[in-house]
Enzyme design. Structure first.
Site, PDB file in Angstrom:
ATOM      1  N   GLU A   1     -16.826 -87.014  18.048  1.00  0.00           N
ATOM      2  CA  GLU A   1     -16.114 -85.863  18.606  1.00  0.00           C
ATOM      3  C   GLU A   1     -14.755 -86.377  19.053  1.00  0.00           C
ATOM      4  O   GLU A   1     -14.660 -87.137  20.025  1.00  0.00           O
ATOM      5  CB  GLU A   1     -16.919 -85.260  19.755  1.00  0.00           C
ATOM      6  CG  GLU A   1     -18.258 -84.738  19.262  1.00  0.00           C
ATOM      7  CD  GLU A   1     -18.987 -83.849  20.249  1.00  0.00           C
ATOM      8  OE1 GLU A   1     -18.606 -83.790  21.411  1.00  0.00           O
ATOM      9  OE2 GLU A   1     -19.969 -83.212  19.820  1.00  0.00           O
TER      10      GLU A   1
ATOM     11  N   GLU B   1      -1.652 -84.865  19.757  1.00  0.00           N
ATOM     12  CA  GLU B   1      -2.405 -84.454  20.940  1.00  0.00           C
ATOM     13  C   GLU B   1      -1.756 -85.056  22.187  1.00  0.00           C
ATOM     14  O   GLU B   1      -1.596 -86.273  22.285  1.00  0.00           O
ATOM     15  CB  GLU B   1      -3.853 -84.946  20.828  1.00  0.00           C
ATOM     16  CG  GLU B   1      -4.714 -84.462  21.971  1.00  0.00           C
ATOM     17  CD  GLU B   1      -6.140 -85.002  21.914  1.00  0.00           C
ATOM     18  OE1 GLU B   1      -6.319 -86.192  21.639  1.00  0.00           O
ATOM     19  OE2 GLU B   1      -7.069 -84.206  22.150  1.00  0.00           O
TER      20      GLU B   1
HETATM   21  P1  NAD Z   1     -10.537 -93.250  24.055  1.00  0.00           P
HETATM   22  O1  NAD Z   1     -10.781 -93.150  22.595  1.00  0.00           O
HETATM   23  O2  NAD Z   1      -9.405 -94.091  24.518  1.00  0.00           O
HETATM   24  O3  NAD Z   1     -11.811 -93.841  24.814  1.00  0.00           O
HETATM   25  C1  NAD Z   1     -13.078 -93.228  24.712  1.00  0.00           C
HETATM   26  C2  NAD Z   1     -14.148 -94.267  24.933  1.00  0.00           C
HETATM   27  O4  NAD Z   1     -14.102 -95.208  23.857  1.00  0.00           O
HETATM   28  C3  NAD Z   1     -13.966 -95.088  26.213  1.00  0.00           C
HETATM   29  O5  NAD Z   1     -15.239 -95.324  26.783  1.00  0.00           O
HETATM   30  C4  NAD Z   1     -13.372 -96.374  25.704  1.00  0.00           C
HETATM   31  O6  NAD Z   1     -13.623 -97.481  26.530  1.00  0.00           O
HETATM   32  C5  NAD Z   1     -14.068 -96.519  24.372  1.00  0.00           C
HETATM   33  N1  NAD Z   1     -13.371 -97.377  23.394  1.00  0.00           N
HETATM   34  C6  NAD Z   1     -12.039 -97.611  23.278  1.00  0.00           C
HETATM   35  N2  NAD Z   1     -11.811 -98.455  22.268  1.00  0.00           N
HETATM   36  C7  NAD Z   1     -13.018 -98.768  21.725  1.00  0.00           C
HETATM   37  C8  NAD Z   1     -13.435 -99.592  20.643  1.00  0.00           C
HETATM   38  N3  NAD Z   1     -12.572-100.284  19.912  1.00  0.00           N
HETATM   39  N4  NAD Z   1     -14.752 -99.664  20.375  1.00  0.00           N
HETATM   40  C9  NAD Z   1     -15.650 -98.958  21.089  1.00  0.00           C
HETATM   41  N5  NAD Z   1     -15.310 -98.170  22.133  1.00  0.00           N
HETATM   42  C10 NAD Z   1     -14.011 -98.072  22.439  1.00  0.00           C
HETATM   43  O7  NAD Z   1     -10.421 -91.779  24.580  1.00  0.00           O
HETATM   44  P2  NAD Z   1     -10.071 -91.296  26.052  1.00  0.00           P
HETATM   45  O8  NAD Z   1      -8.608 -91.533  26.278  1.00  0.00           O
HETATM   46  O9  NAD Z   1     -11.052 -91.872  26.992  1.00  0.00           O
HETATM   47  O10 NAD Z   1     -10.366 -89.732  25.951  1.00  0.00           O
HETATM   48  C11 NAD Z   1      -9.456 -88.796  25.505  1.00  0.00           C
HETATM   49  C12 NAD Z   1      -9.719 -88.420  24.070  1.00  0.00           C
HETATM   50  O11 NAD Z   1     -11.048 -87.930  23.918  1.00  0.00           O
HETATM   51  C13 NAD Z   1      -8.819 -87.292  23.584  1.00  0.00           C
HETATM   52  O12 NAD Z   1      -8.366 -87.596  22.296  1.00  0.00           O
HETATM   53  C14 NAD Z   1      -9.759 -86.093  23.539  1.00  0.00           C
HETATM   54  O13 NAD Z   1      -9.405 -85.069  22.650  1.00  0.00           O
HETATM   55  C15 NAD Z   1     -11.028 -86.741  23.145  1.00  0.00           C
HETATM   56  N6  NAD Z   1     -12.161 -85.874  23.484  1.00  0.00           N
HETATM   57  C16 NAD Z   1     -12.806 -85.220  22.472  1.00  0.00           C
HETATM   58  C17 NAD Z   1     -13.864 -84.363  22.757  1.00  0.00           C
HETATM   59  C18 NAD Z   1     -14.580 -83.637  21.656  1.00  0.00           C
HETATM   60  O14 NAD Z   1     -15.667 -83.143  21.916  1.00  0.00           O
HETATM   61  N7  NAD Z   1     -14.033 -83.534  20.469  1.00  0.00           N
HETATM   62  C19 NAD Z   1     -14.276 -84.200  24.083  1.00  0.00           C
HETATM   63  C20 NAD Z   1     -13.596 -84.871  25.092  1.00  0.00           C
HETATM   64  C21 NAD Z   1     -12.543 -85.722  24.768  1.00  0.00           C
END
Ligand code: NAD
Length: 503
Positions: A263, A396
């Site tokens: 997601e 975004e």
């Molecule tokens: P992010 O991708 O930076 O981090 C999300 C999670 O992934 C965190 O726990 C982070 O530590 C982990 N992560 C980061 N790099 C990783 C890697 N290389 N391997 C494994 N895990 C890793 O996202 P964010 O900044 O925390 O959240 C915002 C984003 O989430 C926005 O793009 C938003 O649209 C998206 N989002 C999507 C939905 C949906 O349902 N489509 C819902 C909520 C948020």
């Protein structure tokens, strides 16, 4: 007088936030910690143990053992459901406290965390526990000779990786169906908002979830998250976060052939036709992009307004947005709180600079409120004079920023709405029934709301297309991901078996 904020701070700040592994709160093996900041002043709330590969390995082993040898997947669905219902009830009992922790950690106004997000987290457990008792299968009789039937089996150990926006709700959205289906899991919460997740271990344990079934490892994505994705003991990864992270996770999980649910990000359009109920469209557009501090994956961050009503709607929009109350997230009247982290604040305000450079106009907001000199406070911004090819219309921003664009015809609205790499949500406002359905069918997004704000029914498929995700979660879609469908073929008679080796 002690403020609520101080009370919450005392509660969570008493000790370093630990991992939860094998039914125990444990320190990180390296002893390394990182600070968790309060978005309202960017002061550390507490320290958190930084999970590294060895902590992840410990948690995966605990989850593996619980899956292979423990009672969880062998219990009847009814027994598991009863335990998960108790989880929901415990969340309900502790809702006020969890909401306070969440508000402290994320800056999301208490009126939105308490009423919406934590209630929804409890609902996730109620809903999926009930669904788990209703899982069915299919049968394929073959002319009286064979009977095929399908069984749903748990997959194994799941890695659940979640973002910092509405953390508790999103974590439970994954944990509930994952456990209801009989899997075990390791949760890696977002490093910017790990506090509410740290409550889950105790809650699940008190409800009767056996040790090792649910584990939490805190830490950064590049270390803890990446180790979980690469771990050979993990069968499936449910990830919510940025698109670029999803791409990295897919590469990293390829060697161990993980099953993925993604997601990801969004840049969702709100299309308002001239014949729409403009009052309702306006309220929904404003709430849709500015609630949860604009840090919402399904935010309608591109508002397309039809020519005839553009001037009127934009004038009203600007006036309304000017009146949105920005401030202390613990104030009941606050509508927009501080953004999660100074880095994210810099990213969002950076996009406001990009907007100016691209020749768009910030019609209202986009500045730090004068009376709020500390913390990540930003006045909600409306940007006009936007062209769809501008970066601010394509990328975004994930903050309280709304881009407004103008269109003339239905075809143009659909073309512009689709001219973006994302495809998560879309919102259409019109009183022309046929047009509403036509546009809903043409828009490239996983979900379309017509004359409606983002209201969710947990049975419906949630997810995105294009760069917004892979797969759907919600209702039976979650069980498609969290179970293996096994076909069993039974011979009913003595069918012909081809013979070999008869000379
Ligand atoms: P992010 O991708 O930076 O981090 C999300 C999670 O992934 C965190 O726990 C982070 O530590 C982990 N992560 C980061 N790099 C990783 C890697 N290389 N391997 C494994 N895990 C890793 O996202 P964010 O900044 O925390 O959240 C915002 C984003 O989430 C926005 O793009 C938003 O649209 C998206 N989002 C999507 C939905 C949906 O349902 N489509 C819902 C909520 C948020």
């Amino acid at each position: 007088m002690t403020t609520l904020l101080e009370v919450v701070r005392q509660k969570v700040g008493l000790s370093v936030v630990r991992h939860f592994i094998g039914g125990e709160y444990v320190e990180g093996l390296s002893g390394r910690t990182f600070p968790d900041l309060n978005p309202a002043d960017n002061e550390p709330i507490t320290e958190v143990y930084e999970g590294l590969a060895e902590d992840v390995d410990r948690a995966v082993r605990a989850a593996r053992r619980a899956f292979d040898e423990g009672p969880w997947r062998r219990m009847s669905a009814r027994e598991r459901a009863a335990i998960l219902r108790r989880v929901a009830e415990l969340i309900e009992t502790q809702a006020e406290e969890i909401a306070s922790i969440e508000t402290l950690d994320t800056g999301i106004p208490i009126s939105q965390t308490a009423r919406g997000q934590i209630a929804r987290a409890a609902e996730n457990f109620h809903f999926f526990s009930e669904m788990a008792t209703r899982l069915d299968g299919e049968t394929y009789p073959v002319d009286g000779e064979f009977l095929n039937y399908t069984l749903r089996r748990p997959v194994g150990v799941a890695g659940l990786i979640t973002p910092w926006n509405t953390p508790f709700m999103l974590e439970t959205w994954k944990i509930a169906p994952c456990l209801a289906a009989g899997n075990t899991c390791v949760l890696k919460p977002a490093e910017w908002a790990p506090l509410s997740a740290s409550r889950l271990g105790a809650i699940l344990q008190e409800a009767g979830v056996p040790d090792g079934v649910f584990n939490v490892v805190n830490g950064f994505g590049e270390a803890a998250g990446a180790s979980l994705v690469a771990h050979p003991g993990v069968n499936l990864i449910s990830f919510t976060g940025e698109t670029a992270t999803g791409q990295e996770i897919m590469r990293n999980g390829a060697a161990t052939l993980k099953r993925f649910s993604f997601e990801l990000g969004g840049k969702s359009p709100v299309i308002v036709f001239a014949d729409a109920d403009l009052d309702r469209a306006l309220d929904a557009a404003i709430f849709g992009v500015f609630s949860l501090n604009g840090e919402r994956c399904t935010a309608g961050s591109r508002l397309f307004v039809q020519d005839e009503v553009y001037d009127e709607l934009v004038a009203r929009l600007v006036e309304c947005v000017r009146r949105i109350r920005v401030g202390d997230p613990f104030e009941e009247s606050t509508e927009v709180g501080p953004l999660i982290h100074p880095d994210h604040y810099a990213r969002v305000t950076g996009y406001l600079d990009v907007a100016r450079e691209e020749g768009a106009e910030i019609a209202v907001g986009g500045e730090r409120p004068e009376r709020l000199s500390a913390g990540n406070y930003l006045e909600p911004a409306v940007i006009t004079g936007v062209r769809n090819e501008m970066r601010i219309a394509q990328e975004e921003i994930f903050g309280p920023v709304l881009c407004v664009l103008r269109f003339e015809t239905e075809e143009e609205a659909v073309r512009l709405a689709n001219d973006v790499r994302y495809g998560l949500a879309a919102y259409v406002w019109t009183s022309d029934l046929a047009r509403a359905h036509r546009v809903a069918a043409e828009i490239e997004s996983g979900m379309v709301w017509i004359n409606s704000q983002n209201v969710r029914d947990l049975r419906t498929p949630f997810g995105g297309m294009k760069h917004s995700g892979i797969g759907r979660e919600g209702g039976h879609y979650s069980f498609d991901f969290y179970t293996e469908t096994r076909n069993v073929c039974v011979a009913l008679g003595r069918h012909r078996i081809p013979r070999m080796g008869t000379g």
